[in-house]
Motif scaffolding. Sequence first.
Motif, mmCIF file in Angstrom:
data_model
loop_
_atom_site.group_PDB
_atom_site.id
_atom_site.type_symbol
_atom_site.label_atom_id
_atom_site.label_comp_id
_atom_site.label_asym_id
_atom_site.label_seq_id
_atom_site.Cartn_x
_atom_site.Cartn_y
_atom_site.Cartn_z
ATOM 1 N N THR A 35 0.831 -1.213 0.000
ATOM 2 C CA THR A 35 0.000 0.000 0.000
ATOM 3 C C THR A 35 0.866 1.264 0.000
ATOM 4 N N GLU A 75 2.241 1.579 -3.491
ATOM 5 C CA GLU A 75 1.208 1.939 -4.460
ATOM 6 C C GLU A 75 0.833 3.413 -4.365
ATOM 7 N N ASN A 76 0.852 3.974 -3.183
ATOM 8 C CA ASN A 76 0.527 5.396 -2.980
ATOM 9 C C ASN A 76 1.745 6.311 -3.072
ATOM 10 N N TYR A 77 2.860 5.782 -3.580
ATOM 11 C CA TYR A 77 4.095 6.551 -3.797
ATOM 12 C C TYR A 77 4.643 7.145 -2.499
ATOM 13 N N GLU A 78 4.404 6.473 -1.385
ATOM 14 C CA GLU A 78 4.970 6.940 -0.128
ATOM 15 C C GLU A 78 6.481 6.700 -0.096
#
Length: 502
Positions: A56, A59-62
Amino acid sequence: MFIFIFQTIWLFIDDFAGKGLDIVIIGKFFFFMMPSLTEKVLPLTVILASILTFGTLAENYEFAAMKASGISLQRSMLSLIIFMVGLGGVTFYFANSVIPASEQKIYNMRRNIAKVKPAAAIEKGVFSDFEGMSIKVDEKYGEKDRFLKNVIIHQKTPANVNSTVIKAKTGELISSEESELIQLVLRDGHDYRDMDKKKSTEKRKYPFTQTHFEIYRMNIEIPEMEQDLEEENVSNREKMKNVSRLIKDMDSLETDNKRIVQAFSKNIVYRMGGFIPLTPKDTAASKKMKLLKEKEPSSKETTVEKNSIDTLKAENEIQEEVKIDSLSNSTEVDEKTPPTDIITLFKDWQKVQVMNSAKNSVSNIMTSIEGKKQELGKRYEIHRRHIFSLHDKYALALSCIILFFVGAPLGAIIRKGGIGLPMVIAILLFLVYYFLGVFAENYSYKGNIHPIIGAWLPSMVMLPLGIYLTRQATADQGMMNFGNIIDLFKRLFSKKDKTEEE
């Protein structure tokens, strides 16, 4: 845990269905089963949670934002690494203290059910094994189903021969938690027994006995814990022990096994009689003889030695003549070639007796060796189970840390969160880990591999995978660069075409 609880329900459905147990007792049983299930639940939970969390974040470019801020993957994983190390310590404490206590609780609970509700082991309408006999009842009724109707009992001899049949119109099971006995009271029935007679004529006259009874009481003893574990399932015995108890019992088991092997080997040697202990060599006498040979013998000494040699030769000739005379009655002896086989020294009828005696002794020894081999095989298996259980406690704690380093980089690489692809990958990795553990456990119990290797094999397989995935995620690379592999094959084929054209 919810999934594995349902799996346990399907495994134990035959033990609880139709036994008259209330929902509270069944709930307590599954509650005590939960600590034992953590050996399967915890690795799957760790790998699934790590894949979902880091998938996750990726996927959220964290992670991209973290890398832009100068935070590496290891720095972002540091807090979770500390948490996983703490979880590994808690897991070891759980495996060392809580799981043995829960196994003890489960066994005591099943034992109390057998005491308080002995009818739970008897199903109506079919033959059920009940403390060494087969029993069938048409109906159970009353408090705790202790009253039985139309009872049929088959009792077998130690040779597994059905020699006794008991039929009664009614029966009653009487037991209590304070007593180690279960009393079966039968009323208005018959007892049929086969007569064990040595002579066939007596057996023809009285083949069996028939007895009518109004009340027949049978006292059935509940087996002790250690005996019950050895007969039914040996694996439960070592799971009830912590590390200190396992180490202590391993030493005692190893000492007992060595003592049994040594005693049995001495017994076999004495029975065979083929290994006669040799007298120790007299080194002082041999040195003295060597010194006498080195000295030059005088004329008197030479004459004495010649006379002694002549007397020895004469004695040897006389002994040979006596031997030849004694053997001339049975066999013809060739003076030039002495017999090489000891059996030729006997007469023909004695040869048959000697050979038959030798065959019988060897067959008896082989039979005793085979029986002792099976006994020692069971004892060695118990020892191997203890070794496996000891190392499995440490391997379970370390496997949580290793599987975290497999799942976290894998989630960062696939960059996918949610319950989709991460769930599939986590289940596949867990199945590999789980089946490796099952096969290694079975092989180590049978002695095909060492129990230490069997306990650590799943972790040893997952450790290189975790190191590889962590390196790939740190370098911001995928699991496998298929483009480089395709380019390599293209270069190889292009070189091959050029050589063919030349």
